[in-house]
Design an enzyme around this catalytic site. Structure first.
Site, short mmCIF file in Angstrom:
data_model
loop_
_atom_site.label_atom_id
_atom_site.label_comp_id
_atom_site.label_asym_id
_atom_site.label_seq_id
_atom_site.Cartn_x
_atom_site.Cartn_y
_atom_site.Cartn_z
N CYS A 62 0.84 -1.20 0.00
CA CYS A 62 0.00 0.00 0.00
C CYS A 62 0.88 1.26 0.00
CB CYS A 62 -0.92 0.01 1.21
SG CYS A 62 -2.01 1.44 1.27
N CYS A 94 0.49 4.73 6.87
CA CYS A 94 -0.16 4.59 8.18
C CYS A 94 0.80 3.92 9.17
CB CYS A 94 -1.43 3.77 8.06
SG CYS A 94 -2.55 4.37 6.77
N CYS A 134 0.29 0.16 10.35
CA CYS A 134 -0.11 -0.88 9.39
C CYS A 134 1.08 -1.64 8.82
CB CYS A 134 -0.92 -0.26 8.26
SG CYS A 134 -1.59 -1.49 7.12
N CYS A 187 -16.81 -8.93 4.69
CA CYS A 187 -16.05 -7.71 4.42
C CYS A 187 -14.79 -8.07 3.64
CB CYS A 187 -15.66 -7.02 5.73
SG CYS A 187 -17.06 -6.73 6.84
N CYS A 200 -19.48 -5.74 2.43
CA CYS A 200 -18.74 -4.55 2.84
C CYS A 200 -17.37 -4.60 2.17
CB CYS A 200 -18.58 -4.51 4.36
SG CYS A 200 -17.67 -3.05 4.97
N CYS A 213 -19.41 2.36 7.09
CA CYS A 213 -18.74 1.70 8.21
C CYS A 213 -17.48 2.53 8.49
CB CYS A 213 -18.39 0.27 7.82
SG CYS A 213 -17.40 -0.61 9.06
N ARG A 242 -18.64 -2.29 16.54
CA ARG A 242 -17.92 -3.55 16.35
C ARG A 242 -16.65 -3.59 17.18
NH1 ARG A 242 -17.53 -3.68 11.18
NH2 ARG A 242 -19.52 -4.75 11.04
#
Length: 730
Positions: free
Chosen positions: A66, A70, A73, A112, A143, A203, A275
């Site tokens: 990616c 972040c 991550c 998801c 999702c 979400c 959640r």
């Protein structure tokens, strides 16, 4: 002992608030722990069965590599050297569907799918859409989390039937840049707004344990709770400190502090699923039990959560048995009950128009609900620039056409019996007037653009369109075969770079450059000569939408791209419903492309032909535009534009556009609506233009100058607008 007295403003009629302050949320968060849990549990019982837990399964459909940085991550390419995680390709559709079937067999009701992308690439969207459609066909809620989305991406996901889109805001706006530098907090909110406006469910939640303060946690929840519509799902993650990431040494989160966040989320967003997400492997049974009591009513099941560990089904079954909890069943329980329906269950399809009504209410809360209004007041909003729409000249021309027997209706498509001599005469005259090889007449500009871009660009081609191109181009490209990419507004180098990058990545087809000559919402002009050079350098086409220039600009009103007309690599669109004062659109194309459209363009082949009487009216309008009367009208309009420009610069202190379209950008949707109402009450026909017609944060008044008004009315309008802007400050 401290006594906590929490006073909140009265909630809305449906019990939901969108006006939380940090102070109110902080006071609730800081309640004695027993009081906080009691309050949160009471809220949950009003809207959900407290002993039912939604079971969701999360699958990584594309792992690692990616472009985002972040700090938490392991999938970030920025941290790959430390984490050792290698990037994978997008998973095959059949494998994703096989995993979804297993998840359903194991009790999941929601599936998801997450891809480690900054944003999806056009080449991957077909597979993503197939995944959504396949999982949805199994009866599971769907999702996806794919990063930031464009308008095109949102439409494709919506059309595929995606139920939810996950896009976490992660933390507070203040702390966000400490964790992520490659995107902004505003970027996240923009994507959430696009998803919501498309009618999909949201979400969105965050991560606890990033090194943030308690105030940051509260601010994160205030941001979510004050959205125009609460996220239907709010995942609360506890940081999994992964070796090799910048946050690998962060301290563990205090369990009681984490439960407080769960409780606050439940109280502030009563009907959302909260959640309990990442980090459950570090939570004791007792901590999870407190979270469920505090309002968490959804978990991710399965042994993995993207790249991290997660308790397996066996552990969850043991815990559920201890606590007397049951997995939620999808049928009849997907929508939380509220108000008089509390404690009951009902089908998601129980109310036929429920989703439509929710979408309309969301638009209303955002100040974007539109309605039809009759024309009234002095005209500063129409596109009737030359004042021809109600002119006696056109009325007399239509009467003469009726007298000579021109039909009102075509009676069928042009490939059946609908082809009329008036259509053919108009096309021949228009091709001659604009200097093109051939012309095809459509019933409207939107239809013509849709037909062009859904038909002419072929598989393997690339459509590069200006960031501010009209919606008809977006819709046409989506229905067509070619890939699409946007380029920075009026920046020829950006178009050139996009085509070069596409070639570098193996693009072998033909590029199509799509622009407007005069932009409908900004009134500025495209650098057509430079764009034509880019198209020719790459053996491509330049498509010029002359909608707002036709009749007004260029020699005899032939448009700003008239000098380019007739070249085999230039296509232009001239709409008839603006300065020409009638309706329809004239697509000027090389003969071969005209023949291809006649045979392959579905909006042409299958649509009833435009009215022959209207074709006669367009012929008359072109005659006026090409005459001395047309020159006089253009001169009068140019004088009015110059007059208005001087007044705008002097009184509003903004730069005039130099055209008959003058935007006054107010940024806020609400401010644009309020200022417009003040002017309407003064007798001016002014409309607020809001997203998605214009980009987020650029709501505006769009003032158009026409020969339906004059200098005196224009002066009064600008004077009234100056006062209104002071009355409704930014």
């Amino acid at each position: 002992m401290n006594v906590h007295v929490v006073q909140n403003p009265a909630p809305a009629a449906d019990g939901i608030r969108h006006d939380w302050t940090r102070a109110e949320a902080q006071a609730i968060h800081d309640l004695p722990f027993n009081d906080l849990l009691f309050r949160a549990a009471a809220v949950q019982r009003r809207h959900f069965d407290p002993n039912r837990i939604q079971m969701a399964r999360l699958l990584s459909i594309k792992t690692g590599g990616c472009a985002e940085d972040c700090g938490y991550c392991s999938q970030s390419a920025h941290h790959a050297a430390g984490t050792g995680l290698k990037a994978s390709k997008l998973m095959e559709v059949e494998r994703v569907l096989a995993e979804a079937r297993k998840a359903k067999e194991q009790g999941a009701t929601r599936y998801c799918m997450g891809a480690a992308w900054r944003s999806p690439k056009n080449r991957d969207m077909a597979a993503v859409v197939a995944m959504v459609e396949g999982v949805k066909a199994m009866g599971l809620e769907t999702c996806m989390t794919l990063g930031m989305l464009s308008d095109d991406d949102v439409v494709k996901l919506k059309d595929a039937g995606l139920d939810y889109y996950n896009h976490n805001i992660d933390t507070s706006e203040r702390y966000y840049s400490s964790i992520i530098k490659t995107r902004t907090f505003a970027d996240r909110l923009d994507t959430l707004a696009r998803v919501r406006e498309a009618g999909m469910k949201v979400c969105s939640g965050g991560i606890i344990g990033l090194g943030e303060t308690i105030e940051d946690r509260i601010d994160m929840l205030v941001t979510l709770a004050n959205l125009e519509e609460h996220p239907e799902s709010v995942p609360i993650n506890m940081l999994i400190a992964i070796a090799g990431t910048p946050l690998e040494n962060e301290k563990k989160v205090d369990p009681i502090a984490f439960v407080r966040v769960i409780a606050l989320a439940r109280i502030m967003m009563p009907t959302s699923y909260v959640r309990l997400s990442a980090g459950r492997t570090e939570m004791s049974d007792e901590m999870q039990a407190l979270c469920f009591f505090a309002g968490a009513n959804s978990i991710f099941c399965g042994e993995t959560l993207l790249t991290a560990d997660n308790p397996g089904e066996d552990k969850d079954q043991v815990l559920f048995k201890k606590l007397g909890l049951e997995p939620e069943v999808l049928e009849g329980s997907a929508e939380p009950a509220t108000g008089d329906d509390a404690g009951t269950t009902f089908s998601r399809d129980g109310i036929m128009h429920d989703s439509h009504e929710r979408a309309l209410k969301a638009l209303e809360r955002r100040g974007r609900l539109r309605s039809l209004a009759s024309r009234s007041g002095l005209d500063f909003s129409s596109n009737d620039y030359l004042g021809l729409a109600t002119s006696p000249e056109l009325s007399e021309a239509v009467a003469r056409a009726l007298d000579r027997g021109v039909a009102i209706g075509a009676g069928g498509s042009r490939l059946l019996r609908g082809n009329d001599p008036e259509h053919e005469a108009l096309e021949a005259e228009a091709a001659s007037f604009f200097g093109a090889e051939s012309c095809l007449y459509f019933g409207g500009g939107f239809l013509a653009n849709y037909a062009l871009f859904s038909t002419l660009p072929q598989r393997g081609d690339l459509v590069v369109h200006d960031d501010l191109i009209h919606a008809s181009v977006h819709d046409g490209v989506r229905a067509g075969k070619a890939a699409a990419q946007s380029a920075a507004h009026n920046d020829p180098q950006a178009f050139d770079d996009a085509i070069k990058a596409w070639r570098t990545q193996g693009g072998t087809g033909r590029p199509w450059i799509a622009v407007e000559s005069l932009y409908s919402m900004d009134g500025d002009r495209a650098p057509l000569d430079d764009l034509a050079a880019v198209a020719r350098r790459h053996d491509g086409y330049l498509v010029i939408d002359e909608a707002h220039a036709t009749g007004v600009l260029g020699p005899d009103g032939r448009g700003l791209g008239h000098a380019l007309e007739g070249a085999p690599d230039v296509i232009s669109l001239h709409t008839c419903g603006k300065a020409l004062g009638v309706s329809g659109a004239l697509l000027l194309v090389p003969r071969t492309l005209r023949d291809y459209l006649v045979n392959r363009a579905r909006p042409f082949v299958y649509a009833t032909a435009p009215s022959p009487l209207m074709a006669a009216a367009v012929r008359a309008a072109l005659g006026i535009v090409a005459s001395e009367e047309g020159n006089r009208r253009r001169d009068r309009l140019a004088g009015l534009v110059a007059f208005a420009g001087r007044a705008i610069e002097r009184q509003l202190e903004i730069a005039p556009s130099g055209s008959h379209i003058q935007p006054v950008v107010l940024k806020s949707d609400d401010r644009a609506v309020r200022v417009a109402k003040i002017l309407v009450d003064q007798g001016f026909d002014i409309r607020a233009v809001r997203p998605p017609t214009v980009p987020e944060g650029t709501a505006r008044l769009r003032l158009t100058l026409t020969l339906n008004t004059g200098e005196e009315a224009t002066a009064r309008l600008i004077d009234g607008l100056a006062r209104a802007l002071q009355e409704v400050p930014a």
